[in-house]
Design an enzyme around this catalytic site. Sequence first.
Site, PDB file in Angstrom:
ATOM      1  CG  ASP A 117      -0.416  -0.267   2.513  1.00  0.00           C
ATOM      2  OD1 ASP A 117       0.815  -0.460   2.605  1.00  0.00           O
ATOM      3  OD2 ASP A 117      -1.169  -0.294   3.499  1.00  0.00           O
ATOM      4  N   GLY A 145      -1.159   5.615  11.861  1.00  0.00           N
ATOM      5  CA  GLY A 145       0.232   5.174  11.912  1.00  0.00           C
ATOM      6  C   GLY A 145       1.059   6.006  10.953  1.00  0.00           C
TER       7      GLY A 145
END
Lengths: 323, 323
Positions: A117, A145
């Site tokens: 990703d 994150g």
Amino acid sequence: MESLTLDEFAIALDLGGTQLRAALVDRHGQVLNRVAVLTRATQGPDVVIQQLKDAAQAVMIGVDRDRVIGIGLSVPGPLDAAAGVSISIPTIAGFENVKLREPLQRFLDLSVWLENDGTAAALAEWRFGVGVGLQNFVYITVSTGIGGGVVADNRLLRGRLGLAGEVGHMTIIRNGDTCSCGNKGCWEAYASGTAFTRRARKRVEADGLGLLAGSVAPIDGQAVFEAAALGDPVAMELVSEEAEFLGIGIANLLHLYSPEAIVIGGGMSPNLEILRPGILSKISEAAMKGFENVPIVRSALGGNSGLIGAASLVFDAVSTKMS
Amino acid sequence: MESLTLDEFAIALDLGGTQLRAALVDRHGQVLNRVAVLTRATQGPDVVIQQLKDAAQAVMIGVDRDRVIGIGLSVPGPLDAAAGVSISIPTIAGFENVKLREPLQRFLDLSVWLENDGTAAALAEWRFGVGVGLQNFVYITVSTGIGGGVVADNRLLRGRLGLAGEVGHMTIIRNGDTCSCGNKGCWEAYASGTAFTRRARKRVEADGLGLLAGSVAPIDGQAVFEAAALGDPVAMELVSEEAEFLGIGIANLLHLYSPEAIVIGGGMSPNLEILRPGILSKISEAAMKGFENVPIVRSALGGNSGLIGAASLVFDAVSTKMS
């Protein structure tokens, strides 16, 4: 009559631990027929693969199938891109060595490409965003994150299992705060949106000071940025500390990848301007000669970077189907 | 009669702030006619370029010039490889935007390639050392400082100005010890041979304990490793601390580049085995799933890695001259 009718599309799938997004994306990076559903992350790979199939089918409604040239898939975690297999997605139950290409290819009779990703998001910025024309840049998403992807020497940096660019989990503080990954002192544990909000709440609880003290809802990161913009000293301190943490990690990335630019995406990126002076100040302390003066720019694609990156995998692989 | 007489050679030049090395290197990575002189680092670029010319000429003595196919040059710091220009070498006075290709090319009528020293050393391991056959690895030299070079996705990682892989200057301890580069808390400031020796001397001064206390000469790193091998508890603690620092940085590099192997060179590499348990223990704490279990191996080429890497630039560029 419409040149639009000649457009080709890729089906883009962006599989996250929370959301599963799908869209049609054209060769200009335009996102059409976007859908997003909650990932059934506790129900096993078969259910999630069915969600991917359903989402892919949904975005094709009303589109001439001949104009769809392939399927691109952005997935978290390690993968075997050549085999089309996701090796592990920690946030989705039972996702260990799951074949993703094969079921999707069979279901829609279209070729499938997959990519990590962070790397897919970097590809999106490279093809359609602020990375256009660069040979070297690091894309960083700062959100719950911290993730990333790297373009180096005019190519995507993949590494073993497609895992290069996992920038959030470099240690910047030995024996520091525990990160979601279990390690101590990761960049993510200090500079992510989650860490920023946690520090802000703690500070407000302890001091009860400033504009933030008057907040009725629990303090979130956005409230801190707004208070800082109004000159609230506590909020300004929190922002300045966040900028320092971001700057430490970015300076590391400058030395490690020697990019021409740093691209910041994710939930924190709309606040890049207020963070910038602190980030630059830290970099000027930390960066050696030859590594300074690298522009830090905000991602152009926002929440669509995963989808556009997934589609770009297809466009990069298939130059044209219709000629 | 001798097939040796058909060999082709590259002139390899390894320009460091302290030493300037030169050699002929053949296509098997064999180093011949090696010379090393002290770099006249205070006397300006013209003097240093003359040293390079002299060294190149010296290693060609007795060799048929037709068998020499080019010149490879390993240099510290940022460079413009395409233009053949060294942008800055902080350890050599006046070395700012110095043309290196042009004077060497003119002097010897041979093509010249140049590369950053860490990257050149990685190339050497890739072509002739423990990196043969790998698609992704990180070479780290742990010595006075810490440098590195990266092979990623079956290519050398260069980045802007050839500077990628400057691994020694990532911050691992916010506000930590001051590094030679001026930043605080760099990996080099904690895990280099210099830092290790400094900690050992401090510890012996403070505690005066163990086998190290009996040493007549000032303690150096090698003495600590030897005492640790004999079971001296203070030395074992120092080694274990060094291994932890190395492990923190290596774990960072695993996440950033996702290599298949880590290759350790430099003055500390002969002691890799005694450091290994501590390094692996730190990595197992810090590395996420997908990043663990990456072999850590000792460099095969030792002090010749710069020269062999410089020569490899030539061999990579020139497939053959004599056919």
